[in-house]
Design a protein around this motif. Structure first.
Motif, mmCIF file in Angstrom:
data_model
loop_
_atom_site.group_PDB
_atom_site.id
_atom_site.type_symbol
_atom_site.label_atom_id
_atom_site.label_comp_id
_atom_site.label_asym_id
_atom_site.label_seq_id
_atom_site.Cartn_x
_atom_site.Cartn_y
_atom_site.Cartn_z
ATOM 1 N N GLU A 164 0.835 -1.197 0.000
ATOM 2 C CA GLU A 164 0.000 0.000 0.000
ATOM 3 C C GLU A 164 0.871 1.249 0.000
ATOM 4 O O GLU A 164 2.005 1.225 0.482
ATOM 5 N N PHE A 220 0.814 5.812 -1.461
ATOM 6 C CA PHE A 220 0.508 6.827 -2.466
ATOM 7 C C PHE A 220 -0.959 6.760 -2.903
ATOM 8 O O PHE A 220 -1.283 6.985 -4.071
ATOM 9 N N SER A 253 -2.895 4.162 -3.192
ATOM 10 C CA SER A 253 -3.261 3.007 -4.001
ATOM 11 C C SER A 253 -2.736 1.743 -3.318
ATOM 12 O O SER A 253 -2.276 1.784 -2.178
ATOM 13 N N ASN A 301 8.721 4.305 -4.357
ATOM 14 C CA ASN A 301 7.477 3.669 -4.786
ATOM 15 C C ASN A 301 7.741 2.318 -5.459
ATOM 16 O O ASN A 301 6.869 1.759 -6.111
ATOM 17 N N LYS A 341 -2.903 5.379 -12.589
ATOM 18 C CA LYS A 341 -2.533 4.416 -11.547
ATOM 19 C C LYS A 341 -2.127 3.112 -12.224
ATOM 20 O O LYS A 341 -2.634 2.779 -13.297
ATOM 21 N N LEU A 379 4.823 0.715 -7.830
ATOM 22 C CA LEU A 379 3.450 1.199 -7.713
ATOM 23 C C LEU A 379 3.374 2.550 -8.413
ATOM 24 O O LEU A 379 3.903 3.556 -7.920
ATOM 25 N N HIS A 390 1.726 5.878 -9.489
ATOM 26 C CA HIS A 390 0.656 6.636 -8.834
ATOM 27 C C HIS A 390 0.380 7.994 -9.468
ATOM 28 O O HIS A 390 -0.274 8.848 -8.856
ATOM 29 N N ASN A 391 0.841 8.204 -10.698
ATOM 30 C CA ASN A 391 0.422 9.401 -11.439
ATOM 31 C C ASN A 391 0.566 9.135 -12.933
ATOM 32 O O ASN A 391 1.187 8.151 -13.362
#
Length: 402
Positions: free
Chosen positions: A93, A95, A97, A206, A302, A369, A371-372
């Motif tokens: 887990e 950011f 998400s 990340n 994402k 991960l 996240h943008n």
């Protein structure tokens, strides 16, 4: 004593880190078991990105006695894994998400409560809820009876409590964290495969990486297989989400998957009555043998990507299981040495590898991960670059049958 020395030497070899603090949480050889345990950057008086590492012993139901280790980076990822279940990664887990999914199996099931041979070799499913589970190493794939024995679904590594657990934190910034576990698949007259797993993470990042070293400790050659069964659910998986990877060929695993071949790249929302669809992929890679696969959401802001080495893991399986949320809405990106056919099929098609006595082989993967939108776009660009002018072949006939 020799085993302890060998493990220490191997850990140093795969670690490659400078001065660091190390804690032994479990050692079957030394009779060490820390139980509940915790350390933090504050306790260590480290500056920079704050973090903590905690081991807990779980109680109740089928998870009685299971252990989990949670690595928490306040400004990065929270990574939860289980030494009781072969150092499988439970969920990630951060950011806003996550990487992981919601299985009907809610507990971290202790392997003592699983009979892998039940349901005609499908007992493995009674503990399956991880973000990443190691399927192997002695064998993997769908169950089959051959050679006078039952090869159960996806081998034993993911349901093997590890014999050694170590946590290492580098003294120097950025204080990289390494969590190691030793999986032993040792059976009299059958096999002595041992895998030293290592998770590496820099607080605040990340992404994290896995570096696993498989060694044949026997005096005879032995076959091995591995599939890194890596699973993604909501919020990344949704109607309109996409799977992306550079590839030369994709084919359906079986006749049922043939019906989804034309839409292999996109996902449905939760769909009652959807049976799992599996596709076999031949991935393309760059000049360094590196490739990347990803699942990204509909808005392309994402996602999760996996980088791996195609010399180590030459094939890729795509698993689509877009059933209802309660039933398990999930997709899997599965780099491996083999596809998910039974070991008998993989032997016939020459994908089962072998280790000589005393030999080792390594597997390296990096999970990110996303996240943008910029991160997703960067992965898409890299995939496009690796794909280049190579045209994808969609082969309608399965390459094998069970």
């Amino acid at each position: 004593m020799k085993t302890k020395l060998a493990l220490t030497v191997l850990a140093v070899m795969i670690s490659g880190s400078a001065a660091a603090k190390t804690w032994v949480l479990t050692s079957a050889e030394q009779g060490v078991e820390q139980g509940n345990w915790k350390i933090s950057s504050q306790q260590l008086k480290f500056q920079g990105k704050p973090f903590s590492i905690e081991q807990k012993v779980l109680h109740g139901g089928k998870q009685e006695g299971s252990k989990i280790i949670t690595l928490t980076s306040k400004d990065g990822l929270t990574i939860t894994l289980s030494p009781t279940r072969g150092m499988n990664l439970l969920h990630i887990e951060g950011f806003g998400s996550r990487i992981g999914w919601d299985s009907p199996v809610k507990e971290v099931v202790n392997p003592a409560n699983i009979n892998l041979e039940s349901r005609n070799g499908l007992g493995w499913l009674e503990g399956f809820n991880e973000m990443m589970v190691r399927c192997g190493y002695e064998w993997t794939g769908h169950p089959v009876t051959a050679d006078g024995r039952l090869y159960t679904l996806h081998g034993k590594a993911g349901n093997t409590p590890v014999s050694q657990v170590e946590v290492e934190v580098a003294d120097a910034a950025p204080h990289e964290i390494r969590i190691r576990g030793l999986i032993k698949e040792s059976t009299f007259k059958k096999a002595d495969l041992q895998t030293l797993t290592e998770l590496r993470y820099v607080p605040g990042s990340n992404s994290f990486s896995l570096h696993d070293v498989l060694t044949n400790h026997a005096d005879y050659p032995h076959d091995y297989q591995i599939i890194y069964h890596s699973n993604v659910g909501t919020p990344i998986l949704e109607e309109g989400a996409r799977f992306i990877a550079p590839m030369s060929d994709i084919s359906p695993f079986n006749d049922y998957a043939k019906t989804g071949l034309k839409n292999w790249q996109t996902y449905l929302g939760p769909t009652k009555g959807f049976d799992e669809m599996v596709f076999n992929i031949k991935p393309l890679s760059d000049d360094q043998h590196k490739t990347v696969a990803a699942v990204v959401n509909k808005q392309a802001d994402k996602g999760v990507s996996i980088q791996f080495d195609t010399q180590q893991l030459p094939v890729l399986t795509l698993w689509k299981n877009t059933d209802t949320l309660k039933q398990g809405y999930v997709t899997g990106m599965e780099p491996g040495t083999s596809y998910a056919y039974p070991v008998t099929v993989e032997r016939e098609q020459k994908r089962v590898k072998q280790l000589e006595p005393g030999a080792s082989t390594a597997f390296d993967l990096t999970y990110t991960l996303l996240h943008n939108a910029d991160q997703v776009a960067a992965v898409e660009k890299r995939i496009s670059t690796i794909q280049g002018d190579t045209k994808l072949t969609e082969t309608e006939t399965p390459i094998a049958s069970e």
